[in-house]
Scaffold this motif. Structure first.
Motif, PDB file in Angstrom:
ATOM      1  N   VAL A 264     -23.181  35.155 -16.294  1.00 54.78           N
ATOM      2  CA  VAL A 264     -23.177  33.708 -16.066  1.00 54.78           C
ATOM      3  C   VAL A 264     -24.099  33.028 -17.074  1.00 54.78           C
TER       4      VAL A 264
ATOM      5  N   GLY B 240     -22.063  39.137  -8.379  1.00 52.72           N
ATOM      6  CA  GLY B 240     -21.481  39.381  -9.687  1.00 52.72           C
ATOM      7  C   GLY B 240     -22.572  39.640 -10.693  1.00 52.72           C
TER       8      GLY B 240
ATOM      9  N   GLY C 188     -19.249  32.665  -7.353  1.00 52.54           N
ATOM     10  CA  GLY C 188     -17.921  33.241  -7.537  1.00 52.54           C
ATOM     11  C   GLY C 188     -16.818  32.493  -6.825  1.00 52.54           C
TER      12      GLY C 188
ATOM     13  N   ASP D 188     -21.377  27.441  -9.001  1.00 52.45           N
ATOM     14  CA  ASP D 188     -20.129  28.084  -8.591  1.00 52.45           C
ATOM     15  C   ASP D 188     -19.902  29.410  -9.310  1.00 52.45           C
ATOM     16  N   TYR D 189     -20.307  29.513 -10.570  1.00 47.93           N
ATOM     17  CA  TYR D 189     -20.141  30.779 -11.294  1.00 47.93           C
ATOM     18  C   TYR D 189     -20.990  31.878 -10.657  1.00 47.93           C
ATOM     19  N   VAL D 190     -22.182  31.502 -10.165  1.00 46.94           N
ATOM     20  CA  VAL D 190     -23.032  32.494  -9.504  1.00 46.94           C
ATOM     21  C   VAL D 190     -22.383  32.941  -8.195  1.00 46.94           C
TER      22      VAL D 190
ATOM     23  N   PRO E 255     -15.037  28.322  -6.484  1.00 42.23           N
ATOM     24  CA  PRO E 255     -15.107  26.899  -6.766  1.00 42.23           C
ATOM     25  C   PRO E 255     -15.574  26.120  -5.540  1.00 42.23           C
TER      26      PRO E 255
END
Lengths: 344, 316
Positions: free
Chosen positions: A122, A117, A60, A56-58, A62
């Motif tokens: 990350v 991003g 961007g 999810d961080y990759v 949830p």
């Protein structure tokens, strides 16, 4: 209990590109799963278990993995699972799931985008939150400290690393699924400034967007998984001998060794990490390394490891008696998976 | 704005995490606040710093705490010419793995020294900040060891560290993607364009590039009616962070005529107590159009008979 024989029945990938803006998660997943099932000669209704890898961080957002399921046609409801890791670990879960004996086909995919991003940021967040993440150390700096240890212990040289980069990018340019890279000779590259001494721009991975999918099947033909295992080392880089990868060595032993392997697809984002893995896995000069260009030429987060296993399967289809796919996770080759495939 | 408008948007993901430390990390961070560095000894006699709660070789609990440093040896390093925003030092410096005196492992930290003096094997010494809060960054950096240590500014706090703030922030530039971009360009022409699945023939709005039921690409574009039916709703009466409208207002699922999926939007121009399931509504467009669904300001009631529940029950 004897293990069930699991085969790579199908493999597909989206081309790794600097930017796949036109695709959302579901569209990526729809295309690669449809292509991989077609490659395997199977229908969606044949699939008994589905497992994916993403972060999810990759992406961007949830629950991006939950949105991606829209690409599957998951109606009536399906058996499904997800790992917040490279798709290679989803493949491992699916392999274990197939051992239960009640289903025979598993669909495995990974997807990720570098273009949205900062994958570097990350990776910093993935570090120990008490002693490493507050220092904001970037992955290139970490890799550079590892590379210096390797060079100062006499295992490699900056010139040898430049040659690895040249070979990977040349091979990547022959692979339609890797992005185009400008080719230069190693001597010219060595005139470039350091990004993180002793690493230059050519030593760093080319970060891409992409997705890949593997269909696993019990029986039915195709490259057979002879052995698969993954082992993890301590997280703290200062607790490990960074000039080798103890967990990669152990994972290969647990997977039954590299006997007969003529092609190895290594998940080595940095040139220096290829040197470490070749040593840790004891691969000789008779083994072709990363004919696809490897993760150095196309490093899609959450995908590059699964793609290594898929590329190893393609090598077996194309005549290699056995091939090795490797995936890594965590900082500086902390966690390593080995999947050895062989012709039936 | 025309068809060539660039449909990308900055996006920031932030979490205001607090982390608990547990007994071992908590004591380590407490020692840093007090201007000392502590490692832990394993059953096998190895001293680990930074401390961890278990021996990574055996999985056994670690034993006693041992003071280490403040002097250390550089085992490897890299030079940072242009520090990043999140780096601990904002002038050119080195990241290094440093082995503290008395420890058997090394720790990652910053070394401030002239580039030409950086060398593997060099002796360095921890420099503590004057104001320390219980963080790895209470060590400001390491510097070349001259045999003389700077006087430590004493710390008033005596409570052990048990938690700390660990905010995270990630920045993105998100592109709409081909399917959503096509929809948003329609919005700029006051059109709502759905997509039909070639297999089950359902029309999705907002459009989806892939049918979640059938797993095939949707291909056909379908301009939708701008009238519809409220299938369900909720009245928002309390304020919350990031709220755009003044409460009370009604959020509703609006099923556009001929469509198969309701659109989440707002019902306006009506007393919220009169909003009901089955109510007929139409889109009201903003005067200034932008490529977002906010270009439809809200849906307002129209003078048509309510739709019976039996006709909308599959769409609430």
């Amino acid at each position: 209990m004897a293990l069930r024989d699991v085969h790579v029945a199908g493999f597909a990938q989206l081309p790794n590109r600097m930017n796949l803006d036109d695709y959302d998660e579901a569209e990526m997943v729809q295309e690669i799963t449809a292509k991989a099932l077609a490659d395997a000669g199977l229908e969606r209704s044949d699939v008994g278990f589905t497992c994916s890898g993403s972060n999810d961080y990759v992406m961007g957002r949830p629950f991006s993995f939950a949105m991606a399921i829209d690409g599957l046609g998951a109606w009536p409801p399906i058996r499904e699972s997800h790992v917040e890791m490279d798709g290679a670990w989803a493949l491992y879960e699916a392999y274990v799931r197939l051992q239960h004996g009640d289903v025979d086909v598993a669909l495995v995919y990974g997807f990720g985008k570098s273009s949205l991003g900062s994958v570097d940021a990350v990776h910093t967040l993935e570090l120990d939150p008490y002693s490493l993440a507050p220092l904001g150390v970037d992955p290139h700096a970490m890799a550079a400290m590892q590379a210096r240890l390797l060079i100062e212990s006499g295992e490699t040289t900056e010139a040898k690393l430049a040659h690895i980069s040249c070979r990977s990018r040349r091979d990547g340019n022959k692979n339609p699924n890797a992005p185009h890279a400008d080719e230069a000779d190693a001597d010219a590259l060595l005139a470039d400034p350091y990004v993180r001494e002793p690493l230059r721009a050519h030593d760093l991975p080319v970060r891409t967007d992409g997705a890949s999918c593997v269909v696993l099947r019990v029986g039915g033909g195709g490259p057979r998984i002879r052995g698969i295992a993954h082992i993890i080392d301590a997280h703290q880089p200062g607790f490990r001998d960074l000039t080798t990868s103890a967990s990669a060595t152990k994972a290969l032993a647990a997977a039954g060794g590299a006997g007969g392997v003529t092609v190895a697809e290594l998940h080595a984002p940095y040139t220096s990490q290829e040197v470490i893995l070749i040593k840790a896995l004891g691969l000789g000069e008779d083994v072709t390394i990363n004919p696809s260009g490897g993760a150095h030429a196309a490093c899609t987060p959450m995908v590059a490891g699964l793609t290594r296993i898929g590329e190893a399967a393609l090598a077996v289809r194309n005549g290699a008696p056995a091939a090795l796919g490797h995936a890594t996770s965590g900082p500086l080759l902390q966690h390593n998976m080995i999947c050895v495939l062989e012709a039936e | 704005m025309g068809a060539d408008v660039e449909l990308v948007s900055p996006f920031v993901l932030e979490y205001a995490y607090k982390r608990s430390t547990g007994p071992v990390i908590g004591r380590f961070l407490t020692s840093l606040r007090d201007g000392r560095i502590e490692g832990v000894r394993t059953a096998a006699g190895r001293v680990l710093c930074p401390p961890v709660e278990y021996d990574p070789d055996t999985g056994e609990d670690v034993q006693d705490f041992v003071e280490v440093g403040p002097c250390a040896t550089v085992l490897t390093w890299t030079w940072i010419d242009a520090p990043l925003r999140d780096h601990p030092v904002q002038v050119p410096f080195a990241f290094a793995l440093v082995q503290l005196e008395g420890a058997d492992t090394s720790m990652l930290h910053a070394v401030c020294a002239p580039r030409e003096d950086m060398a593997t094997g060099m002796r360095v010494r921890a420099v503590f900040r004057d104001e320390r809060v219980g963080s790895i960054t209470d060590i400001a950096h390491f510097e070349i060891d001259t045999g003389v240590s700077k006087d430590l500014v004493p710390n008033e706090a005596t409570e052990p560290i048990t938690r700390f703030k660990a905010p995270t922030r990630l920045e993105y530039v998100v592109a709409a993607g081909a399917t959503t971009a096509e929809f948003l360009r329609g919005v700029l022409r006051r059109e709502l364009i759905g997509r039909r699945c070639p297999s089950c023939e359902k029309i999705y709005l907002p459009p989806r590039g892939s049918c979640p039921t059938c797993g095939v690409r949707t291909t056909e574009l379908v301009p939708m009616a701008q009238k519809g039916t409220v299938t369900t709703f909720s009245v928002i009466r309390i304020p919350f962070e990031g709220q755009v409208l003044e409460p009370p207002y009604a959020a509703a699922h609006v099923l556009l005529d001929g469509g198969d999926t309701p659109l989440l939007h707002i019902v306006g121009d009506v007393d919220v107590d009169l909003v009901r399931m089955g109510m007929r509504v139409e889109a009201v467009w903003a005067e200034q159009l932008e490529p977002t669904l906010a270009s439809v300001r809200y849906f307002r009631p129209i003078d048509e008979p309510d739709v019976p529940y039996a006709e909308i029950r599959g769409h609430v």
